[in-house]
Design a protein around this motif. Structure first.
Motif, PDB file in Angstrom:
ATOM      1  N   TYR A  69       5.606   0.743 -15.415  1.00 55.03           N
ATOM      2  CA  TYR A  69       6.312   1.445 -14.346  1.00 55.03           C
ATOM      3  C   TYR A  69       7.608   2.081 -14.842  1.00 55.03           C
ATOM      4  CZ  TYR A  69       3.054   0.180 -10.687  1.00 55.03           C
ATOM      5  OH  TYR A  69       1.927   0.082  -9.905  1.00 55.03           O
ATOM      6  N   GLU A  70       8.248   1.458 -15.826  1.00 56.38           N
ATOM      7  CA  GLU A  70       9.429   2.089 -16.431  1.00 56.38           C
ATOM      8  C   GLU A  70       9.034   3.387 -17.122  1.00 56.38           C
ATOM      9  OE1 GLU A  70      11.574  -0.595 -18.933  1.00 56.38           O
ATOM     10  OE2 GLU A  70      11.747  -2.127 -17.369  1.00 56.38           O
TER      11      GLU A  70
ATOM     12  N   GLY B 244       4.409  10.157  -7.502  1.00 60.06           N
ATOM     13  CA  GLY B 244       5.626  10.454  -8.256  1.00 60.06           C
ATOM     14  C   GLY B 244       6.909  10.076  -7.555  1.00 60.06           C
ATOM     15  N   ASP B 245       6.818   9.407  -6.416  1.00 61.94           N
ATOM     16  CA  ASP B 245       8.007   8.969  -5.679  1.00 61.94           C
ATOM     17  C   ASP B 245       8.259   7.500  -5.994  1.00 61.94           C
ATOM     18  OD1 ASP B 245       9.980   8.261  -3.942  1.00 61.94           O
ATOM     19  OD2 ASP B 245       8.894   8.750  -2.100  1.00 61.94           O
ATOM     20  N   PHE B 246       9.318   7.230  -6.768  1.00 66.34           N
ATOM     21  CA  PHE B 246       9.612   5.862  -7.187  1.00 66.34           C
ATOM     22  C   PHE B 246      10.847   5.305  -6.472  1.00 66.34           C
ATOM     23  CE2 PHE B 246       7.133   7.714 -10.594  1.00 66.34           C
ATOM     24  CZ  PHE B 246       6.229   6.711 -10.879  1.00 66.34           C
TER      25      PHE B 246
ATOM     26  N   GLY C 260      12.102  -2.792  -5.267  1.00 71.16           N
ATOM     27  CA  GLY C 260      13.390  -3.177  -5.826  1.00 71.16           C
ATOM     28  C   GLY C 260      13.750  -4.600  -5.459  1.00 71.16           C
ATOM     29  N   MET C 261      13.255  -5.028  -4.296  1.00 75.12           N
ATOM     30  CA  MET C 261      13.504  -6.406  -3.849  1.00 75.12           C
ATOM     31  C   MET C 261      12.411  -7.370  -4.292  1.00 75.12           C
ATOM     32  SD  MET C 261      15.239  -6.438  -0.150  1.00 75.12           S
ATOM     33  CE  MET C 261      16.625  -5.411   0.326  1.00 75.12           C
ATOM     34  N   TYR C 262      11.161  -6.872  -4.316  1.00 78.26           N
ATOM     35  CA  TYR C 262      10.018  -7.752  -4.623  1.00 78.26           C
ATOM     36  C   TYR C 262       9.182  -7.181  -5.768  1.00 78.26           C
ATOM     37  CZ  TYR C 262      11.206  -9.322   0.105  1.00 78.26           C
ATOM     38  OH  TYR C 262      11.867  -9.771   1.222  1.00 78.26           O
ATOM     39  N   PRO C 263       9.750  -7.099  -6.976  1.00 82.44           N
ATOM     40  CA  PRO C 263       8.996  -6.525  -8.103  1.00 82.44           C
ATOM     41  C   PRO C 263       7.757  -7.337  -8.491  1.00 82.44           C
ATOM     42  CG  PRO C 263      11.031  -7.539  -8.879  1.00 82.44           C
ATOM     43  CD  PRO C 263      11.106  -7.517  -7.385  1.00 82.44           C
ATOM     44  N   PHE C 264       7.672  -8.606  -8.050  1.00 76.23           N
ATOM     45  CA  PHE C 264       6.481  -9.403  -8.362  1.00 76.23           C
ATOM     46  C   PHE C 264       5.232  -8.855  -7.685  1.00 76.23           C
ATOM     47  CE2 PHE C 264       8.445 -11.411  -4.633  1.00 76.23           C
ATOM     48  CZ  PHE C 264       7.372 -11.512  -3.770  1.00 76.23           C
ATOM     49  N   GLN C 265       5.422  -7.909  -6.731  1.00 76.51           N
ATOM     50  CA  GLN C 265       4.280  -7.292  -6.059  1.00 76.51           C
ATOM     51  C   GLN C 265       3.686  -6.132  -6.857  1.00 76.51           C
ATOM     52  OE1 GLN C 265       3.082  -8.768  -3.554  1.00 76.51           O
ATOM     53  NE2 GLN C 265       4.453  -9.035  -1.815  1.00 76.51           N
ATOM     54  N   LEU C 266       4.288  -5.808  -7.993  1.00 76.39           N
ATOM     55  CA  LEU C 266       3.844  -4.640  -8.752  1.00 76.39           C
ATOM     56  C   LEU C 266       2.436  -4.800  -9.321  1.00 76.39           C
ATOM     57  CD1 LEU C 266       7.135  -3.631 -10.593  1.00 76.39           C
ATOM     58  CD2 LEU C 266       5.875  -2.274  -8.904  1.00 76.39           C
ATOM     59  N   GLY C 267       2.042  -6.015  -9.658  1.00 75.32           N
ATOM     60  CA  GLY C 267       0.683  -6.238 -10.160  1.00 75.32           C
ATOM     61  C   GLY C 267      -0.349  -5.845  -9.129  1.00 75.32           C
ATOM     62  N   LEU C 268      -0.104  -6.202  -7.871  1.00 71.19           N
ATOM     63  CA  LEU C 268      -1.021  -5.842  -6.789  1.00 71.19           C
ATOM     64  C   LEU C 268      -0.993  -4.348  -6.531  1.00 71.19           C
ATOM     65  CD1 LEU C 268      -2.979  -6.946  -4.653  1.00 71.19           C
ATOM     66  CD2 LEU C 268      -1.012  -7.285  -3.133  1.00 71.19           C
ATOM     67  N   ALA C 269       0.191  -3.752  -6.554  1.00 72.55           N
ATOM     68  CA  ALA C 269       0.312  -2.306  -6.339  1.00 72.55           C
ATOM     69  C   ALA C 269      -0.429  -1.525  -7.421  1.00 72.55           C
ATOM     70  CB  ALA C 269       1.783  -1.903  -6.315  1.00 72.55           C
ATOM     71  N   LEU C 270      -0.307  -1.984  -8.672  1.00 67.15           N
ATOM     72  CA  LEU C 270      -0.991  -1.316  -9.779  1.00 67.15           C
ATOM     73  C   LEU C 270      -2.502  -1.392  -9.610  1.00 67.15           C
ATOM     74  CD1 LEU C 270      -0.712   0.142 -12.484  1.00 67.15           C
ATOM     75  CD2 LEU C 270      -0.659  -2.098 -13.607  1.00 67.15           C
ATOM     76  N   LEU C 271      -2.992  -2.495  -9.089  1.00 70.05           N
ATOM     77  CA  LEU C 271      -4.425  -2.644  -8.839  1.00 70.05           C
ATOM     78  C   LEU C 271      -4.893  -1.651  -7.770  1.00 70.05           C
ATOM     79  CD1 LEU C 271      -7.110  -4.230  -9.189  1.00 70.05           C
ATOM     80  CD2 LEU C 271      -6.271  -5.821  -7.439  1.00 70.05           C
TER      81      LEU C 271
ATOM     82  N   PHE D  42       0.830  -1.206   0.000  1.00 66.59           N
ATOM     83  CA  PHE D  42       0.000   0.000   0.000  1.00 66.59           C
ATOM     84  C   PHE D  42       0.867   1.260   0.000  1.00 66.59           C
ATOM     85  CE2 PHE D  42      -3.550  -2.719   1.097  1.00 66.59           C
ATOM     86  CZ  PHE D  42      -4.638  -2.041   0.577  1.00 66.59           C
ATOM     87  N   LYS D  43       1.909   1.250   0.810  1.00 71.45           N
ATOM     88  CA  LYS D  43       2.798   2.412   0.893  1.00 71.45           C
ATOM     89  C   LYS D  43       3.478   2.670  -0.446  1.00 71.45           C
ATOM     90  CE  LYS D  43       6.891   4.130   3.356  1.00 71.45           C
ATOM     91  NZ  LYS D  43       7.923   3.791   4.384  1.00 71.45           N
ATOM     92  N   ALA D  44       3.967   1.592  -1.083  1.00 68.33           N
ATOM     93  CA  ALA D  44       4.635   1.731  -2.374  1.00 68.33           C
ATOM     94  C   ALA D  44       3.667   2.250  -3.437  1.00 68.33           C
ATOM     95  CB  ALA D  44       5.221   0.399  -2.806  1.00 68.33           C
ATOM     96  N   ALA D  45       2.432   1.723  -3.445  1.00 71.14           N
ATOM     97  CA  ALA D  45       1.431   2.161  -4.419  1.00 71.14           C
ATOM     98  C   ALA D  45       1.147   3.646  -4.261  1.00 71.14           C
ATOM     99  CB  ALA D  45       0.141   1.358  -4.240  1.00 71.14           C
ATOM    100  N   GLN D  46       1.012   4.096  -3.016  1.00 67.82           N
ATOM    101  CA  GLN D  46       0.717   5.508  -2.740  1.00 67.82           C
ATOM    102  C   GLN D  46       1.894   6.395  -3.124  1.00 67.82           C
ATOM    103  OE1 GLN D  46      -0.562   6.141   1.311  1.00 67.82           O
ATOM    104  NE2 GLN D  46      -1.981   7.738   0.672  1.00 67.82           N
ATOM    105  N   GLN D  47       3.099   5.940  -2.816  1.00 63.23           N
ATOM    106  CA  GLN D  47       4.291   6.721  -3.162  1.00 63.23           C
ATOM    107  C   GLN D  47       4.419   6.881  -4.672  1.00 63.23           C
ATOM    108  OE1 GLN D  47       7.382   4.423  -1.251  1.00 63.23           O
ATOM    109  NE2 GLN D  47       7.544   5.855   0.464  1.00 63.23           N
ATOM    110  N   MET D  48       4.248   5.782  -5.400  1.00 59.08           N
ATOM    111  CA  MET D  48       4.396   5.836  -6.858  1.00 59.08           C
ATOM    112  C   MET D  48       3.321   6.706  -7.489  1.00 59.08           C
ATOM    113  SD  MET D  48       5.695   1.989  -7.880  1.00 59.08           S
ATOM    114  CE  MET D  48       4.360   1.106  -7.092  1.00 59.08           C
TER     115      MET D  48
END
Length: 508
Positions: free
Chosen positions: A300-301, A119-121, A131-142, A110-116
């Motif tokens: 995300y890139e 504009g904070d990446f 950076g450690m768990y990029p497989f979580q990006l699908g959930l963050a994008l949702l 949740f924190k990463a999703a809100q930061q991104m």
């Protein structure tokens, strides 16, 4: 082709029977518990009151045997609606009363999703969470669009969404059970047992993608089984299945296990029916997942405007999680996540290649110890498996208690975590877990090769999950999804037991 299919079924049975026998016997004598009062996820093993579990089982079987005709005569549709209504009320009340907030990995996503979104990446730094768990990006994008709409209440909104998703889980399990059998007693017994699937209901407050992914996976499985059973709309059903299972695996990578099981199901159905259209599922799901997985990284890139590139190559290697899964753990149970991968990855300079080489060495050392001492290997894996599969609430109470603001706000909830209610609810869940594992074992054992290939799907998913988590990092919360799909098996297992008893009675 029929002979090949029979070989497939025998292989599934060879794995499923001992796994379910192990879980049945284990749940009779051992319970794994996580005390809510503990900050760490330390498993405590307690001996069950097996001399009470066995009478409870006997009473259960005697009651359903005595009431078989009444259970069979129940209006299945009405019973299903009552179950959904009960689930809706129970789960809604739970998220309001328990007042659970996201924490641990849930909070990190949740924190990463809100930061991104803002504009904070920096989370893509090599030592950052994504950076450690990029497989979580699908959930963050949702989650990101929900932060735009609901801001800091997003977690609570997703708990409310989970209410409906759990209802969907029960609905699609019901529909799949109806495809597995036309026995009214089995279907109605399944619906009755679902009222006692308390761990699933308690997971409503858990917003880590478990409920989202599982509801999507069961939806996908429903459409695929429709395609396997009926020639009408085969392509449309396959496309729907591919869409939902791709979405499911993007949210929870572990659902790749279900994708593999679905592919095996399709191959078996093709061997049985020789319908070539079914094989389209395999290339379509591979292409769909590959493209969508890559699309998330490329999005995300693009979003970070070139600040971070080649995101798909980021992160800890899978071998590091396996190394931890095969390691002793003095603080927690063997193989449990304890921050080892995080600390070691940083210590190794956040270099995936160096970390992978290190992990392979640790895995080799662990396997060497297992080979040198089979008794040590047995005790190691027994502790790991028991901690994951014999926890009656599958960590749901610990997750809620660790992140809930219940103290002083609700005496009932406090009592549920620490008092007499806790003893009562854990005892009920322990009895139900034993009944479900044993009933599933009876279904596979008594049904044997007579079980249709389509009905083998839950066994294949269970085998995949059991073998995967034998080596992967451990947590009890990972296995809830496999427990849930055993409820139809348990109902059909007790139905088979009663039918065989009736046949023997009639012969005498």
């Amino acid at each position: 082709m029929k002979q090949t299919l029979n070989i497939f079924k025998i292989i599934v049975l060879i794995f499923a029977i001992p796994i379910l026998l192990y879980l049945s016997i284990g749940s009779l004598f051992i319970n794994a518990r996580l005390e809510v009062s503990q900050v760490s996820e330390k498993t405590v093993f307690v001996h069950t009151l097996w001399f009470l579990l066995l009478p409870a089982l006997i009473i259960f079987v005697a009651v359903i045997y005595k009431l078989k005709d009444k259970i069979s005569s129940l209006n299945t549709g009405k019973l299903a609606k009552i179950l959904i209504a009960y689930t809706y009320v129970f789960t809604t009340c739970w998220i309001i009363i328990a007042n659970v907030h996201e924490g641990s990995d849930q909070g990190q996503v949740f924190k990463a999703a809100q930061q991104m979104l803002n504009g904070d990446f920096s989370t893509f730094n090599v030592d950052g969470y994504m950076g450690m768990y990029p497989f979580q990006l699908g959930l963050a994008l949702l989650y990101q669009p929900f932060f735009l709409l609901f801001g800091n209440t997003t977690a609570f909104v997703w708990q409310l969404i989970n209410v409906f998703l759990i209802c969907f889980i029960q609905f699609f399990l019901y529909k799949i059970t109806c495809m597995m059998t036309d026995d009214r007693f089995s279907i109605n017994l399944f619906l009755i047992l679902e009222f006692l699937d308390i761990p699933l209901l308690l997971f409503v407050s858990f917003v880590y993608g478990t409920i989202i992914g599982h509801s999507l996976a069961l939806t996908a499985l429903f459409f695929l089984m429709k395609a396997c059973k009926n020639e009408e709309h085969t392509i449309l059903n396959i496309l729907a299945s591919v869409f939902f299972i791709t979405f499911s695996a993007l949210v929870r990578n572990n659902n790749l296990i279900i994708i593999i099981a679905m592919c095996i199901l399709v191959i078996g159905c093709f061997l049985d029916s020789k319908r070539g259209k079914l094989l389209l599922f395999i290339p379509l799901v591979v292409i769909s997942f590959s493209i969508s997985h890559k699309a998330v990284f490329e999005y995300y890139e693009w979003a970070c405007k070139g600040q971070y590139t080649n995101i798909g190559s980021y992160g800890q290697p899978a071998a590091l999680a396996v190394a931890m899964g095969l390691s002793e753990n003095d603080e927690l149970a063997n193989g449990w996540f304890n921050g080892y991968t995080w600390d070691k990855y940083i210590e190794l300079g956040c270099d995936p290649k160096v970390a992978e080489e290190f992990a392979i060495e640790r895995i080799s050392e662990s396997l060497g110890r297992f080979a040198a001492s089979p008794s040590y290997a047995f005790s190691f894996f027994a502790e790991k498996l028991n901690s994951m599969w014999l926890n009656p609430d599958f960590q749901s109470l610990w997750n809620s208690g660790r992140h809930g603001n219940y103290i002083g706000e609700s005496p009932v909830i406090y009592n549920l975590y620490y008092g007499e209610l806790n003893i009562l609810i854990e005892s009920i869940m322990s009895i139900v877990m034993f009944i479900i594992y044993l009933g599933s074992f009876l279904y596979i054992l008594l049904g044997n090769k007579k079980i249709s290939w389509q009905n083998m799907i839950f066994a294949m998913i269970l085998i995949g999950g059991f073998l995967f988590h034998l080596f992967w990092e451990a947590k009890a919360q990972y296995t809830i999804v496999y427990y849930v799909i055993l409820f139809p098996y348990a109902a059909m297992g007790y139905s088979l037991l009663i039918s065989k008893h009736d046949k023997r009675q009639s012969q005498h």
